[in-house]
Design an enzyme around this catalytic site. Structure first.
Site, short mmCIF file in Angstrom:
data_model
loop_
_atom_site.label_atom_id
_atom_site.label_comp_id
_atom_site.label_asym_id
_atom_site.label_seq_id
_atom_site.Cartn_x
_atom_site.Cartn_y
_atom_site.Cartn_z
N GLN A 98 0.73 -1.32 0.25
CA GLN A 98 0.06 0.11 0.13
C GLN A 98 0.97 1.44 0.30
O GLN A 98 0.45 2.18 0.11
CB GLN A 98 -0.82 -0.16 1.45
CG GLN A 98 -1.39 -1.16 1.05
CD GLN A 98 -2.67 -0.91 2.82
OE1 GLN A 98 -2.08 -1.56 3.97
NE2 GLN A 98 -3.65 -0.96 2.92
N VAL A 158 3.67 3.84 -0.88
CA VAL A 158 4.31 4.33 -2.31
C VAL A 158 5.65 5.34 -2.79
O VAL A 158 6.63 5.70 -3.71
CB VAL A 158 2.85 5.59 -2.51
CG1 VAL A 158 1.63 5.29 -3.00
CG2 VAL A 158 2.83 6.40 -1.61
N ASP A 159 6.76 5.06 -1.80
CA ASP A 159 7.87 5.27 -1.30
C ASP A 159 8.84 4.56 -2.29
O ASP A 159 9.93 5.39 -2.09
CB ASP A 159 7.67 5.48 0.20
CG ASP A 159 7.80 4.00 0.12
OD1 ASP A 159 8.10 3.06 0.70
OD2 ASP A 159 7.25 4.58 1.90
N HIS A 171 -1.29 1.77 -4.64
CA HIS A 171 -1.58 3.05 -5.10
C HIS A 171 -0.89 4.13 -5.29
O HIS A 171 -0.63 4.83 -5.04
CB HIS A 171 -1.59 4.05 -3.53
CG HIS A 171 -2.76 2.56 -2.40
ND1 HIS A 171 -2.57 2.80 -0.39
CD2 HIS A 171 -3.45 2.04 -2.70
CE1 HIS A 171 -3.94 1.57 0.04
NE2 HIS A 171 -4.23 1.69 -1.24
N CYS A 201 -0.72 12.13 -17.67
CA CYS A 201 -0.66 12.76 -18.30
C CYS A 201 -2.10 13.18 -18.02
O CYS A 201 -2.92 11.93 -18.02
CB CYS A 201 -0.72 13.17 -19.52
SG CYS A 201 -1.17 14.27 -20.33
N GLY A 231 2.75 -4.73 9.23
CA GLY A 231 3.19 -3.12 9.34
C GLY A 231 1.73 -2.21 8.78
O GLY A 231 0.98 -1.24 8.47
N SER A 238 -3.17 -1.85 9.56
CA SER A 238 -3.85 -1.56 10.78
C SER A 238 -4.52 -2.40 10.69
O SER A 238 -5.32 -3.52 11.48
CB SER A 238 -4.34 -0.34 11.41
OG SER A 238 -5.35 0.33 9.79
N ASN A 277 2.52 -6.69 13.28
CA ASN A 277 1.88 -4.93 13.54
C ASN A 277 2.78 -4.50 14.83
O ASN A 277 2.21 -5.36 15.56
CB ASN A 277 0.52 -4.52 13.50
CG ASN A 277 0.31 -3.62 12.66
OD1 ASN A 277 1.18 -3.14 12.06
ND2 ASN A 277 -0.51 -2.75 13.20
N LEU A 278 2.83 -3.56 15.12
CA LEU A 278 2.69 -2.74 16.41
C LEU A 278 1.44 -3.01 17.53
O LEU A 278 2.27 -3.46 18.50
CB LEU A 278 3.23 -0.88 16.29
CG LEU A 278 4.59 -0.92 15.72
CD1 LEU A 278 4.67 -0.20 15.82
CD2 LEU A 278 5.88 -1.39 17.54
#
Ligand SMILES: [Zn+2]
Length: 237
Positions: free
Chosen positions: A94, A96-97, A112, A120, A179, A181, A205-206
């Site tokens: 998920q 985008v980095d 994503h 364009c 990571g 939720s 996950n945390l």
């Protein structure tokens, strides 16, 4: 503890938590504001129509931020998994980095979009942000002259690769979410699909994800600490 063979079909979904461990901030941390912008101003088509220069400033900044961050141990553990399971492995994100690709993952399905990509608004041709002039507030299409927009799936738009993802979820043996939720659809629904189709489901996950009733195995903690240890066990000879 589980041992997975090389022919186990594994699908992994990663969310904001794995990037947060590399220092990428998410809008959820700040009460619905994203670097002091309302989500509807910077993450919807109507926000872009209203003020494309503001939206571009926002994403260019996020892209620059992501360029100064590095993948962490969890990203590298996923590259190891990709090598081990080879064609039986799919990575869906998920985020985008671009940190999965930076770590060396070959083909992450970026549902994503990606901060370094733009397209364009008229002819749909795709370009890389690093090829555009950073001094121009709204980059223009080299082919037709129309506005380019960030290649990010905004609210109200349909995520990429949904049919590929659905297909791999239906035939996987193990589905691992890292990571995330579990709050955000359609990703939250992936867990249900995989589980109902007979896959074992694992979450790292945390905090306990909301869809814990669909999770067979939950590992609480930082993915950069938990995942490398698990990968070692799963791939032990
Ligand atoms: Zn164009």
């Amino acid at each position: 503890m589980m041992r997975l063979s090389r022919t186990t079909k594994v699908v992994v979904l990663t969310g904001a938590g794995i990037s947060a461990e590399s220092g990428i901030r998410t809008f959820r941390e700040s009460g619905g504001l994203w670097e002091n912008h309302k989500v509807e101003d910077v993450a919807t088509w109507s926000g872009f129509e209203k003020d494309p220069a503001l939206v571009w400033k926002f994403y260019r900044q996020r892209w620059e931020d992501s360029n100064s961050t590095k993948p962490n141990a969890a990203h590298y553990a996923l590259v190891e998994m990709e090598h081990y399971y080879a064609q039986h492995f799919s990575l869906v994100t998920q985020n985008v980095d671009g940190l999965h690709s930076a770590a060396g993952s070959k083909n992450p399905l970026e549902m994503h979009g990606n901060l370094n990509s733009c397209f364009c608004t008229t002819c749909r041709a795709k370009f890389k942000l690093h090829d555009t002039d950073p001094d121009i507030a709204i980059p223009l299409c080299p082919k037709c002259g129309a506005y380019l927009r960030p290649d990010i799936v905004w609210f109200g738009e349909i995520p990429y690769f949904l049919s590929e993802i659905e297909h791999s979820l239906k035939k996987c043996d193990v589905f691992i979410i890292i990571g995330t939720s579990g709050l955000v659809y359609p990703a939250a629904g992936f867990v249900m699909t995989a589980k109902l189709m007979g896959a074992k489901t694992i979450a790292i996950n945390l905090e306990a994800p909301d869809n814990l009733s669909f999770i067979d195995e939950f590992h609480q903690g930082k993915s950069g600490e938990v995942l490398p240890a698990l990968v070692k066990e799963w791939t032990a000879p």
